[in-house]
Design an enzyme around this catalytic site. Sequence first.
Site, short mmCIF file in Angstrom:
data_model
loop_
_atom_site.label_atom_id
_atom_site.label_comp_id
_atom_site.label_asym_id
_atom_site.label_seq_id
_atom_site.Cartn_x
_atom_site.Cartn_y
_atom_site.Cartn_z
N PRO A 101 1.10 -1.15 0.02
CG PRO A 101 0.23 -0.31 2.14
CD PRO A 101 1.22 -2.06 1.30
CE LYS A 144 -0.54 -3.81 -8.19
NZ LYS A 144 -0.87 -1.77 -7.31
CB SER A 202 -8.37 -1.90 1.90
OG SER A 202 -8.42 -2.39 0.74
CD GLU A 217 -0.70 -5.02 8.04
OE1 GLU A 217 -1.17 -4.98 8.73
OE2 GLU A 217 0.64 -4.78 8.01
CB CYS A 225 -2.10 -1.30 8.57
SG CYS A 225 -1.29 -1.72 9.66
P1 NAI Z 1 -5.94 -1.13 -1.73
O1 NAI Z 1 -6.94 -2.42 -0.79
O2 NAI Z 1 -7.04 -0.68 -2.28
O3 NAI Z 1 -4.38 -0.77 -2.13
C1 NAI Z 1 -3.45 -1.70 -1.44
C2 NAI Z 1 -3.12 -2.00 -2.89
O4 NAI Z 1 -3.27 -3.07 -3.20
C3 NAI Z 1 -2.36 -1.44 -3.70
O5 NAI Z 1 -1.11 -1.49 -4.38
C4 NAI Z 1 -3.50 -1.34 -4.78
O6 NAI Z 1 -3.30 -1.39 -6.17
C5 NAI Z 1 -3.91 -2.96 -4.33
N1 NAI Z 1 -5.16 -3.54 -5.07
C6 NAI Z 1 -6.08 -3.04 -5.51
N2 NAI Z 1 -6.85 -3.48 -6.06
C7 NAI Z 1 -6.54 -4.72 -6.17
C8 NAI Z 1 -6.94 -5.75 -6.29
N3 NAI Z 1 -8.58 -6.30 -6.51
N4 NAI Z 1 -6.30 -7.25 -6.05
C9 NAI Z 1 -5.51 -7.20 -5.81
N5 NAI Z 1 -4.44 -5.52 -5.90
C10 NAI Z 1 -5.93 -4.63 -5.41
O7 NAI Z 1 -6.15 -0.11 -0.71
P2 NAI Z 1 -6.67 1.84 -0.95
O8 NAI Z 1 -7.93 1.73 -1.92
O9 NAI Z 1 -5.13 2.24 -1.07
O10 NAI Z 1 -7.18 2.30 0.82
C11 NAI Z 1 -8.52 1.95 0.88
C12 NAI Z 1 -8.94 2.05 2.23
O11 NAI Z 1 -8.11 1.14 2.51
C13 NAI Z 1 -8.11 3.05 3.64
O12 NAI Z 1 -8.93 3.73 3.68
C14 NAI Z 1 -7.14 2.24 4.68
O13 NAI Z 1 -9.27 2.29 5.28
C15 NAI Z 1 -7.73 1.33 4.01
N6 NAI Z 1 -6.05 0.25 3.76
C16 NAI Z 1 -4.94 -0.44 4.51
C17 NAI Z 1 -3.63 -0.29 4.38
C18 NAI Z 1 -3.41 -1.59 5.52
O14 NAI Z 1 -2.25 -0.93 5.35
N7 NAI Z 1 -3.54 -2.22 6.46
C19 NAI Z 1 -3.26 0.45 3.21
C20 NAI Z 1 -4.09 1.47 2.51
C21 NAI Z 1 -5.30 1.36 2.34
#
Ligand code: NAI
Length: 490
Positions: free
Chosen positions: A165, A190, A243, A264, A298
């Site tokens: 992320p 990625k 997420s 995670e 997170c």
């Molecule tokens: P996201 O989960 O969509 O993005 C995280 C990573 O996953 C990015 O590299 C993204 O390109 C990738 N990704 C997105 N869709 C995917 C798929 N279908 N298959 C594989 N990889 C995929 O998170 P986003 O949209 O940036 O943030 C949304 C919410 O998620 C935030 O508001 C927060 O609540 C949570 N989040 C939690 C994180 C953590 O460290 N646990 C980090 C980022 C976001």
Amino acid sequence: MTSAPSIDGFNWDYAPAPERTRPDIASEYGLFIDGEFVEPVAGKSFKTVNPATGRKLAMIAQGDEADVDRAVKAARAAGGRWSRLKPTERAKYLFRIARRLQECARELAVLESMDGGKPIRESRDIDLPLAAQHFFYHAGWADKLHWAFAGCQPKPLGVCGQIIPWNFPLLMAAWKIAPALACGNTVVLKPAETTPLTALHLAKLFQEVELPPGVVNIVTGAGETGAAVVEHPGMKKIAFTGSTQVGRHIMHALADRDISLTLELGGKSPNIVFADAAIDQAVEGVVQGIWFNQGHVCCAGSRLFVEECIVDEFVAALRERMAKLRVGDPLDKNTDIGAINSTEQLSRIQSLVEQGQQEGCILHEVNDEALPRRGNWHRPCFFTGVEAAHTIAREEIFGPVLAIMTFRTPEEAIRRANSTPYGLAAGVWTDKGSKVFNIAAQLEAGVVWCNTYNRFDAASPFGGCKASGFGREGGRHGLRAYLKLAGGVA
Ligand code: NAI
Ligand code: MG
């Protein structure tokens, strides 16, 4: 720029302290496959912006299935030699990467703050030292795996797909790449679409230290690129941080595959302050817990439970401390709260804050100074009058927004803290050692910090339970996720 608020009745006005180091940012970046930067097959690209200014920093190649396939082939071809390399030789590469990270720390810290919006003080003092530490630490394990898992003949898994992320872009890359390589695996990484630059500059360091081509490949892009990594049949392991929603999706997508998986995910971590805690120290810990990295963490301590008899005193002290936080230019060394990573994330935070008010919670936002005109900003704030059923007490906000609630007995604190689908982290603040152990043992969380918060170390396993995911990163537990074990149980 904002000026500092009143401190002890005195109005301090700090001069700006801008970081002078400027990283060399190219106008465009290719995919890093088989040791080279290459054009994506479909020739598409997207831009990454500086969230503090809204301006474009560079164009980034957008990888698709064909690019992921090239990366997996390169990783598979490199895997044989890399896994058979003498472990002490593999360790040398990791040590070299760690040292180059230290040498380039300032440029990379500035780059991280420019691409993602976090204050330079954090990227300089936390992200970069920890990223280097992960390579140093795992270099040390490379030739000792048979001691870490004695009698189990540890073997690498093969090609690992790693999706990370935007909240700790370089640190997450280090967390994932270092143990994978130490164990003899090869990698397709990625990065997040809003923060790809530090991972791509890390790739340049891989070239400099002559890491064999194909051992680490970096395919940039958004969710579809991530999905292509997950779905590639050549993957032997997927490690995802992001997420809960995407984590669930990945789990479904891999349900019928013989593949190793660690997730995670999100959190809604409780920070519990007892009346017998050192109050000033606890206030500082709560500030660290929720306002560090704009709350883009997170494990952010986003639910605060304060023992009812001290709540007025505690909230007053917290409000006073919050008033001293400076929101502004991430590259100013005086800044405490930088820019929100993306306009999407900012509107997510804003709509949850609005919902909190609509549901009757009371918003406290003491810092009313002007925010920069361009870019994505959100003032640190907290809510009182919060009930367990309110949306802001249940949903991950991932921004500088704290929900304050109270409790009367330790049992009530534990019950309320555990009353969430998540289970990533928790904090306990008390002067009594026995209480620390008693409470910590009953909290449903992967990590429990006692009289501190948001402390990380490469030797310490990190990860969650319940909807926060499974598997650990860091320490001996983190190595386990990158190995096949035979001949015994570890
Ligand atoms: P996201 O989960 O969509 O993005 C995280 C990573 O996953 C990015 O590299 C993204 O390109 C990738 N990704 C997105 N869709 C995917 C798929 N279908 N298959 C594989 N990889 C995929 O998170 P986003 O949209 O940036 O943030 C949304 C919410 O998620 C935030 O508001 C927060 O609540 C949570 N989040 C939690 C994180 C953590 O460290 N646990 C980090 C980022 C976001
Ligand atoms: Mg960016």
